[in-house]
Structure formats: C-alpha cells, structure tokens
Design a protein around this motif. Structure first.
Motif, PDB file in Angstrom:
ATOM      1  N   PHE A 103     -28.971  25.902 -27.882  1.00  0.00           N
ATOM      2  CA  PHE A 103     -29.134  25.957 -26.431  1.00  0.00           C
ATOM      3  C   PHE A 103     -29.406  27.389 -25.982  1.00  0.00           C
ATOM      4  O   PHE A 103     -30.263  27.631 -25.122  1.00  0.00           O
ATOM      5  CB  PHE A 103     -27.881  25.395 -25.758  1.00  0.00           C
ATOM      6  CG  PHE A 103     -27.975  25.319 -24.254  1.00  0.00           C
ATOM      7  CD1 PHE A 103     -29.036  24.684 -23.645  1.00  0.00           C
ATOM      8  CD2 PHE A 103     -26.995  25.887 -23.451  1.00  0.00           C
ATOM      9  CE1 PHE A 103     -29.131  24.600 -22.259  1.00  0.00           C
ATOM     10  CE2 PHE A 103     -27.077  25.816 -22.067  1.00  0.00           C
ATOM     11  CZ  PHE A 103     -28.147  25.167 -21.475  1.00  0.00           C
ATOM     12  N   MET A 104     -28.699  28.333 -26.570  1.00  0.00           N
ATOM     13  CA  MET A 104     -28.931  29.747 -26.247  1.00  0.00           C
ATOM     14  C   MET A 104     -30.337  30.176 -26.670  1.00  0.00           C
ATOM     15  O   MET A 104     -31.005  30.931 -25.954  1.00  0.00           O
ATOM     16  CB  MET A 104     -27.873  30.616 -26.922  1.00  0.00           C
ATOM     17  CG  MET A 104     -26.461  30.358 -26.413  1.00  0.00           C
ATOM     18  SD  MET A 104     -25.205  31.248 -27.347  1.00  0.00           S
ATOM     19  CE  MET A 104     -25.542  32.934 -26.856  1.00  0.00           C
ATOM     20  N   ASP A 105     -30.788  29.678 -27.833  1.00  0.00           N
ATOM     21  CA  ASP A 105     -32.154  29.979 -28.273  1.00  0.00           C
ATOM     22  C   ASP A 105     -33.168  29.499 -27.245  1.00  0.00           C
ATOM     23  O   ASP A 105     -34.135  30.200 -26.919  1.00  0.00           O
ATOM     24  CB  ASP A 105     -32.445  29.293 -29.624  1.00  0.00           C
ATOM     25  CG  ASP A 105     -31.665  29.904 -30.776  1.00  0.00           C
ATOM     26  OD1 ASP A 105     -31.154  31.039 -30.622  1.00  0.00           O
ATOM     27  OD2 ASP A 105     -31.556  29.245 -31.834  1.00  0.00           O
ATOM     28  N   PHE A 106     -32.946  28.296 -26.734  1.00  0.00           N
ATOM     29  CA  PHE A 106     -33.874  27.719 -25.753  1.00  0.00           C
ATOM     30  C   PHE A 106     -33.893  28.551 -24.476  1.00  0.00           C
ATOM     31  O   PHE A 106     -34.956  28.773 -23.884  1.00  0.00           O
ATOM     32  CB  PHE A 106     -33.474  26.276 -25.444  1.00  0.00           C
ATOM     33  CG  PHE A 106     -34.478  25.540 -24.601  1.00  0.00           C
ATOM     34  CD1 PHE A 106     -35.525  24.852 -25.184  1.00  0.00           C
ATOM     35  CD2 PHE A 106     -34.385  25.543 -23.209  1.00  0.00           C
ATOM     36  CE1 PHE A 106     -36.463  24.167 -24.405  1.00  0.00           C
ATOM     37  CE2 PHE A 106     -35.307  24.874 -22.423  1.00  0.00           C
ATOM     38  CZ  PHE A 106     -36.357  24.181 -23.013  1.00  0.00           C
ATOM     39  N   ILE A 107     -32.723  29.016 -24.037  1.00  0.00           N
ATOM     40  CA  ILE A 107     -32.659  29.847 -22.825  1.00  0.00           C
ATOM     41  C   ILE A 107     -33.499  31.106 -23.008  1.00  0.00           C
ATOM     42  O   ILE A 107     -34.276  31.500 -22.127  1.00  0.00           O
ATOM     43  CB  ILE A 107     -31.197  30.199 -22.491  1.00  0.00           C
ATOM     44  CG1 ILE A 107     -30.455  28.948 -21.995  1.00  0.00           C
ATOM     45  CG2 ILE A 107     -31.121  31.299 -21.429  1.00  0.00           C
ATOM     46  CD1 ILE A 107     -28.957  29.124 -21.872  1.00  0.00           C
ATOM     47  N   VAL A 108     -33.352  31.751 -24.172  1.00  0.00           N
ATOM     48  CA  VAL A 108     -34.128  32.971 -24.448  1.00  0.00           C
ATOM     49  C   VAL A 108     -35.625  32.665 -24.458  1.00  0.00           C
ATOM     50  O   VAL A 108     -36.441  33.403 -23.900  1.00  0.00           O
ATOM     51  CB  VAL A 108     -33.674  33.595 -25.784  1.00  0.00           C
ATOM     52  CG1 VAL A 108     -34.684  34.625 -26.273  1.00  0.00           C
ATOM     53  CG2 VAL A 108     -32.301  34.232 -25.629  1.00  0.00           C
ATOM     54  N   GLU A 109     -36.009  31.558 -25.100  1.00  0.00           N
ATOM     55  CA  GLU A 109     -37.428  31.260 -25.287  1.00  0.00           C
ATOM     56  C   GLU A 109     -38.093  30.661 -24.044  1.00  0.00           C
ATOM     57  O   GLU A 109     -39.268  30.933 -23.791  1.00  0.00           O
ATOM     58  CB  GLU A 109     -37.596  30.278 -26.467  1.00  0.00           C
ATOM     59  CG  GLU A 109     -37.271  30.906 -27.818  1.00  0.00           C
ATOM     60  CD  GLU A 109     -37.172  29.861 -28.925  1.00  0.00           C
ATOM     61  OE1 GLU A 109     -37.566  28.701 -28.679  1.00  0.00           O
ATOM     62  OE2 GLU A 109     -36.692  30.200 -30.017  1.00  0.00           O
ATOM     63  N   CYS A 110     -37.354  29.867 -23.294  1.00  0.00           N
ATOM     64  CA  CYS A 110     -38.012  29.060 -22.261  1.00  0.00           C
ATOM     65  C   CYS A 110     -37.506  29.245 -20.832  1.00  0.00           C
ATOM     66  O   CYS A 110     -38.196  28.842 -19.887  1.00  0.00           O
ATOM     67  CB  CYS A 110     -37.894  27.576 -22.617  1.00  0.00           C
ATOM     68  SG  CYS A 110     -38.673  27.142 -24.181  1.00  0.00           S
ATOM     69  N   ALA A 111     -36.307  29.778 -20.662  1.00  0.00           N
ATOM     70  CA  ALA A 111     -35.782  29.902 -19.294  1.00  0.00           C
ATOM     71  C   ALA A 111     -36.629  30.877 -18.479  1.00  0.00           C
ATOM     72  O   ALA A 111     -37.234  31.808 -19.039  1.00  0.00           O
ATOM     73  CB  ALA A 111     -34.326  30.356 -19.325  1.00  0.00           C
ATOM     74  N   PRO A 112     -36.694  30.695 -17.174  1.00  0.00           N
ATOM     75  CA  PRO A 112     -37.506  31.578 -16.326  1.00  0.00           C
ATOM     76  C   PRO A 112     -37.095  33.042 -16.447  1.00  0.00           C
ATOM     77  O   PRO A 112     -35.918  33.362 -16.611  1.00  0.00           O
ATOM     78  CB  PRO A 112     -37.229  31.053 -14.906  1.00  0.00           C
ATOM     79  CG  PRO A 112     -36.766  29.652 -15.095  1.00  0.00           C
ATOM     80  CD  PRO A 112     -36.046  29.626 -16.400  1.00  0.00           C
ATOM     81  N   THR A 113     -38.078  33.920 -16.357  1.00  0.00           N
ATOM     82  CA  THR A 113     -37.841  35.361 -16.405  1.00  0.00           C
ATOM     83  C   THR A 113     -37.624  35.892 -14.986  1.00  0.00           C
ATOM     84  O   THR A 113     -37.981  35.224 -14.002  1.00  0.00           O
ATOM     85  CB  THR A 113     -39.035  36.075 -17.063  1.00  0.00           C
ATOM     86  OG1 THR A 113     -40.234  35.606 -16.430  1.00  0.00           O
ATOM     87  CG2 THR A 113     -39.111  35.752 -18.548  1.00  0.00           C
ATOM     88  N   PRO A 114     -37.051  37.097 -14.854  1.00  0.00           N
ATOM     89  CA  PRO A 114     -36.722  37.614 -13.506  1.00  0.00           C
ATOM     90  C   PRO A 114     -37.899  37.718 -12.547  1.00  0.00           C
ATOM     91  O   PRO A 114     -37.718  37.628 -11.332  1.00  0.00           O
ATOM     92  CB  PRO A 114     -36.135  38.996 -13.805  1.00  0.00           C
ATOM     93  CG  PRO A 114     -35.535  38.856 -15.173  1.00  0.00           C
ATOM     94  CD  PRO A 114     -36.481  37.959 -15.916  1.00  0.00           C
TER      95      PRO A 114
END
Length: 680
Positions: free
Chosen positions: A267-278
């Motif tokens: 889940f943390m990997d997905f946040i790094v790869e896919c979550a919106p950037t600032p």
C-alpha cells in the motif's frame, strides 16, 4: 530528517469512522520505514500519533497528528485524523493540507460506517484511496464491504488487491496490477511471493478487467486500444491507474491488517507511485510551485501551556527557510520564523527549510491563528479560509472556585487558539458563561483540558433561557412617591399609559399645563427603563412596551429626579400587573439536513418540541427541513439529532424572534423562576 523536494512528497489524510484503524495503520507505516523499533498499540496508549493524555485515556484520536514516513526516497506526510463526529473539525483542517484521502473501512462491518460516509461525501472532488482494514478479525468479509461501498457511493470503485483468506486465515493479498500473490509475516511485515490460488483465478481475472477498464478510461488512446481488444502493457496500465487516482475518476481498494502489519508495505508502494503529487492540489494547479512567491497556510494550532503555540502549516508555493521573516496576510503583520520543525507525533525534528508541498511546524508566532496565510510582504498571497463546522451544543460553565474567573478566561483563550470549533460568550441577559462545542464528547475533552493542562476545576450549570415579559392590553396607572415628614421631603407623582408595542421600548409625553415639569421627563424615562429589567411574572426583562406620561403633579421644594424615578417604577409595576402580563420565549430558525430515511422521525420530534415545520427541500441525497422551534427545546438537540440519525444528520440555528409561551408551559417556567429566586 532530510529536506525533500516537491516531487518526492506525498500528502495523505487517514479518514474514516472511529475504530477503523487509522492510527494503527500510521503506526505500521512508521514501523515499516524503520522510524520506530516496535509498533505501538492504541489500547496500550503507546502509539506515536495518539500522545495527548486525553487520547491515551480515551483510547481514540481527538487531535490530528502529523506522521511523516520516509519510503523509497519519498516522504509520505500522513495526517492521522479523528474518527468521531465531535472532532470532525480536525478532519476539515487536515483535508486542506493534503492531495488525497485514505478512507478506512472495517472488514467486519457490513455497512459503510457513518463518519467514513460523511467525509467521503463532504469532499467529492478530492482523490481517494480505500483501505479495508482488520481482514484478520472475526466476520471479516472483503467482498461484502466492497459491495457496500459500491451501493453507497456513486464513484467508480475498483479493487487493486484481493485478500488471501479472511479472519484468522488471512495471510496476504493478490496484487491485481502485477498479477502476483504475497503472504506476510505477522508483526514484521516480511513479504513472500506465492502462487495465486487456482480457486481465486476467476475472481482475479474479473476484477483485473475492472482495473484495466478504469485505467483505460483516463486516456483516449488507451481506451481505443482497450475497446479494440488489444492488451495494454503493464506500463500503460500503471500510467492509467496513476491518471485515475490523481484525477479522482476511480477509487482503488486495498486490504490488510494494520495491527498485524499484513499487506501494509504494498500500500505504501502504491502511495509513492500513484498518489497525487503536491502540484495537483486545487489551490496550486497549473502553477510553477518553485517560481511562485512563498505562500503557506496554517491548518492546525497546538496550544501548550509550557512551550506556547505551535502552528502546523502546509507550504503551497516557494520555500520557507529558518531565521526568516514572513507576512501574515490575514492580520497584515510580519512574523519571525526561528526554527522550522518536522513533527513526528509530539517529537520535533529541526530542518533548515521546507519546500513547496511539504508540511511542517513553527513555534511562538505572535498573531497567527488557524486558517491564516503566511506569505511575503512584497508580493502577498491570500489563501481561501478553511471552512470549519459551526458548533451547536451550548452549556453554561463556571469555575469551581469563585476566584478563578480570570484563570478560566485565560485557559479558554488558549484552548480556543487550537480549537476552531469552540465559541464562548458572556450572556448579557442570563449572566452565564456560555461555551458552545460540537457535542458531549467534545465538551468532555475540553473539561479534561481545563483540569489537566491548566489546573482548573470547572463545573457545568443548567443553561438559562433568556425569557422576556410583555403586556397584552393597554392600561393607565398612577405612581406616587411621597415622603414628607418635616424638612426636605420627596415627592413625585405620575400618570402613565402603558400599551403593547412593536419596538422594544418607546417613551412619549403628553403633559399639559406643566403638571410635571419637563426637566423631570428624563428621570421618568430612566425610572421606567430600570424597572423594565425585572418583570412581575418571573423577574425576566420586559420588552415591547410603549409608555406615555400624560399627567401628574409636583412639589416645588420636595420634588426631585430621584422622586420621579421612584414614582415611574411604582407606576410600571402597577401597570404590568394590570395589563395582562405574559411570558415570551426566544424562537430560533432551524435548518436540519438528514437522509430521506429519517424524515419521519425528525418531523415527529420537531412537533413534540412545539416546533413549526416551514418547508422542506432536497439537497443531494438528503433533505433539508426548515422549522421554527423554541430555543428552550433545542438545548440538547445536537445530542438528540445524533441519536435519531446515527450521526448522519446536521443542523444550524439562529435566533429569529420572541413569541408568547403557551399558558401551561409558562406556569412551569414562572414557578421554577420563583423557586430559584427563593433559593438564592
């Protein structure tokens, strides 16, 4: 902790109903990045984010905590928010600082829980990820929760993972993106790749097609390729998923056990790869974050009796350096930035600067409050204020020790600095200290803060309703104040007509032939105004009266302003008693928003409260009921509404007018007021 550039920062808020495991998920993420040596537990009071004495005692989050994690050369700023309705204002502040929400669900709950639904629907435009937690609990059912989500929300909701097992047999997940299965060692979170079970392949293929479709729909070329039956490459699928997450066009669902650290790392990997950037935050979209002048917004304030104020802020554009000057655009004053801190729960790590997109804290700003914009004076920026819910639950408070009034005032000021959902006033009519909060749980925490933080014992009193009195008919009465027993005496004599009136008070005179000299008119008016402070029924202030002085007499030696004031007071009391006095009560306008299913209960309850329903109108899935209700019936409505709607209802109210109290109710109020006066 090192300084991270904008593109290597991810800001998420963990949101959802109380007890879904937000704090435990944050704890597992911290542990997996090596920031802690062991995972704390909510029940033990040992988590990093629940560090306040009230949190460790109650065993739930009451204040948003910042938990930054360093993962794969990225910084994930986690805001762990409260899950109970009384502390929803904390969620509102946190949402301003992030680009995406992680909505938490409990695998053992058959329905979407209330606060999860509330925050999801209150922020429809913010990208979301869903995490179904507690897969190892009894009655855990991933698919039941998934279906409940799809039934409750209109969003496209797509699993990115499927669970391997459930309840005590839950061991890991099938990753639908990589088409690999993993088991995890409970506690350590150590990952092992395994074969996808053969009996799961039908579900895996079905849900992977949903995933690919959601990815393809974010791009015309990908969609054309997909519809023509061509296979998308893993890179194309991943790019489509990134687009879907960042645009909010789909919500991807993950699962795991935060308590046992199962499936947290992927889940943390997905946040790094896919979550919106600032740079995707609505306030800065399309801007060059580094080229723009510095701007930041304080979204939370922590008031500590020892270190003073700590302001948590999100940098939107530019860079903030330690030992610099910033400009508070709201207060139009400069502030000195000494040290910049990165908070990890209650721990403070000093950094030399923070880049656009990062979240940090600074201590002892002199004028800055929650919601204020910090910028530069030469090129100021003003960020839209944060909208916090209005508190509705009012109580009267008083210090246990009468000498602690000033101490109470000081403590309230500090608590209000960190809590934007408190209102306080000294009611001019009832002379009570009225504290308005979000509900009984919120009030409990504030009372504990008085005691724990400020050494102040505070008691809750019954709220007094500011009733008033008036008259229903016209009368003409005489008032004579006469004390003449040799020497300089007192003599004042008036005839006054009292009439019902639309305005609060009007004084007129129709005296002919100098029966009462003009220089005594002001004394008569003042005497009446003073007498109006206490009516004859229950001692409440009198309103809506017209008084006309039309006759009287005076003594050339014994008359005085004081004598005419006294004569006016006597006339007033006599007139009130003769003019059919009645009791008035404050009536409030109320707007109540509830789901359709609760309409009958709400209207029935309003009728029982002597309320008048004025109308109804739709608002999305909900209905808004407009009504007028006596204020006395609304004292506990915050709690009543939560009970009737399981927390799904909200309301606002404001004073509208005064109205006559029905006779049977008036009798009770008058008797109670007389009893209270006798007890004093």
């Amino acid at each position: 902790m090192k300084v991270y550039p904008t593109q290597q920062i991810r800001n998420i808020a963990l949101v959802g109903h109380g007890g879904t495991g937000k704090t435990t998920l944050a704890e597992a993420m911290l542990f997996n990045t090596g920031a802690t040596k062991r995972m704390g537990k909510v029940d033990d009071g040992s988590t990093v984010s629940d560090y306040l004495p009230e949190e460790t005692k109650k065993k739930f989050t009451i204040s948003t905590a910042l938990i930054p994690c360093e993962h794969r050369d990225h910084k994930i700023n986690i805001l762990d928010t409260p899950g109970y309705a009384d502390f929803y204002f904390e969620v509102c502040g946190a949402v301003r600082a992030v680009e995406s929400l992680v909505c938490m669900f409990s695998a053992s709950s058959a329905d979407v829980e209330v606060q999860t639904q509330v925050v999801w629907e209150d922020y429809p435009d913010i990208p979301k990820l869903a995490f179904i937690n507690k897969m190892d609990r009894e009655h855990a059912d991933f698919y039941k929760v998934l279906n409940a989500m799809k039934e409750t929300f209109s969003d496209i909701i797509v699993p990115a993972q499927l669970p391997l097992g459930a309840e005590e047999d839950f061991k890991g997940i099938v990753d639908l993106i990589s088409m690999k299965a993993f088991t995890f060692e409970a506690g350590s979170g150590k990952k092992n790749e395994v074969e996808i079970p053969a009996d799961m392949m039908d579900d895996v293929e079905t849900y992977r097609m949903e995933l690919i479709e959601a990815a393809a729909e974010t791009d015309d070329d990908l969609l054309t390729k997909y519809l023509e039956g061509e296979d998308l490459t893993n890179e194309e699928i991943m790019q489509g998923i990134k687009n879907a997450v960042r645009s909010g066009s789909a919500v991807f669902v993950f699962c795991g056990s935060a308590l046992n650290n199962i499936a947290i790392d992927p889940f943390m990997d997905f946040i790094v790869e896919c979550a919106p950037t600032p740079d995707s935050h609505p306030l800065v979209q399309g801007k060059d974050l580094q080229a723009e002048p510095f701007s930041a917004q304080v979204f939370k304030t922590i008031a500590d009796p020892y270190i003073g104020r700590l302001s948590l802020f999100r940098v939107f554009t530019g860079t903030l350096k330690a030992d610099s000057l910033v400009y508070n655009a709201n207060k139009e004053k400069e502030e000195k930035i000494a040290q910049i801190s990165i908070l990890v729960g209650k721990e403070q790590l000093t950094v030399p600067e923070v880049a656009a997109g990062d979240i940090a804290a600074v201590a002892k700003l002199s004028t800055t409050a929650t919601g204020d914009t910090l910028t530069i004076k030469s090129n100021p920026v003003l960020i839209d204020p944060i909208e916090f819910p209005e508190p509705t639950y009012s109580v009267a408070i008083t210090p246990k020790s009468k000498g602690d009034e000033d101490k109470l005032s000081g403590a309230l000021q500090r608590i209000m600095e960190e809590d934007p959902a408190i209102r306080f006033e000294k009611n001019a009519e009832t002379h009570q200290n009225v504290l308005t909060t979000m509900g009984d749980s919120h009030l409990d925490i504030i009372m504990e803060k008085f005691s724990n933080k400020y050494g102040l014992e505070v008691e809750i009193e019954e709220m007094l309703i500011p009733y008033r009195e008036t008259i229903k008919t016209s009368v003409e009465v005489e008032g004579k104040h006469k004390k003449q027993s040799g020497g300089h005496g007192q003599y004042g004599h008036v005839w006054i007509r009292f009439e019902p009136h639309d305005e609060h008070f009007t004084f007129e005179e129709e005296v002919f032939g100098g029966a009462v000299p003009r220089n005594y008119f002001p004394a008569v008016e003042k005497g009446l105004q003073e007498a109006m402070q206490e009516g004859v029924l229950a001692g409440y202030p009198v309103t809506n009266i017209k008084a006309t002085l039309y006759d009287g007499s005076y003594h050339s030696v014994d008359s005085s302003e004081l004598a005419f004031k006294m004569a006016a007071r006597l006339a007033f009391r006599k007139g009130m008693e003769a003019a059919k006095p009645v009791l008035l009560e404050p009536i409030v306008n109320v707007e109540i928003e509830v789901p359709d299913a609760y309409m009958g209960d709400i209207i029935g309850d309003l009728n029982s409260k002597r309320g008048r329903v004025l109308g109804m109108e739709p608002s999305g899935k909900n209905q808004i009921i407009k009504a007028q209700v006596p204020a006395a019936e609304m004292v506990r409505y915050t709690i009543d509404l939560k009970s009737m709607t399981q927390g799904r209802g909200k309301f606002k109210m404001e004073f509208d007018h005064y109205e006559e109290v029905p006779a049977q109710d008036a009798e009770k109020i008058i008797a109670q007021a007389k009893q209270q006066r006798e007890e004093k």
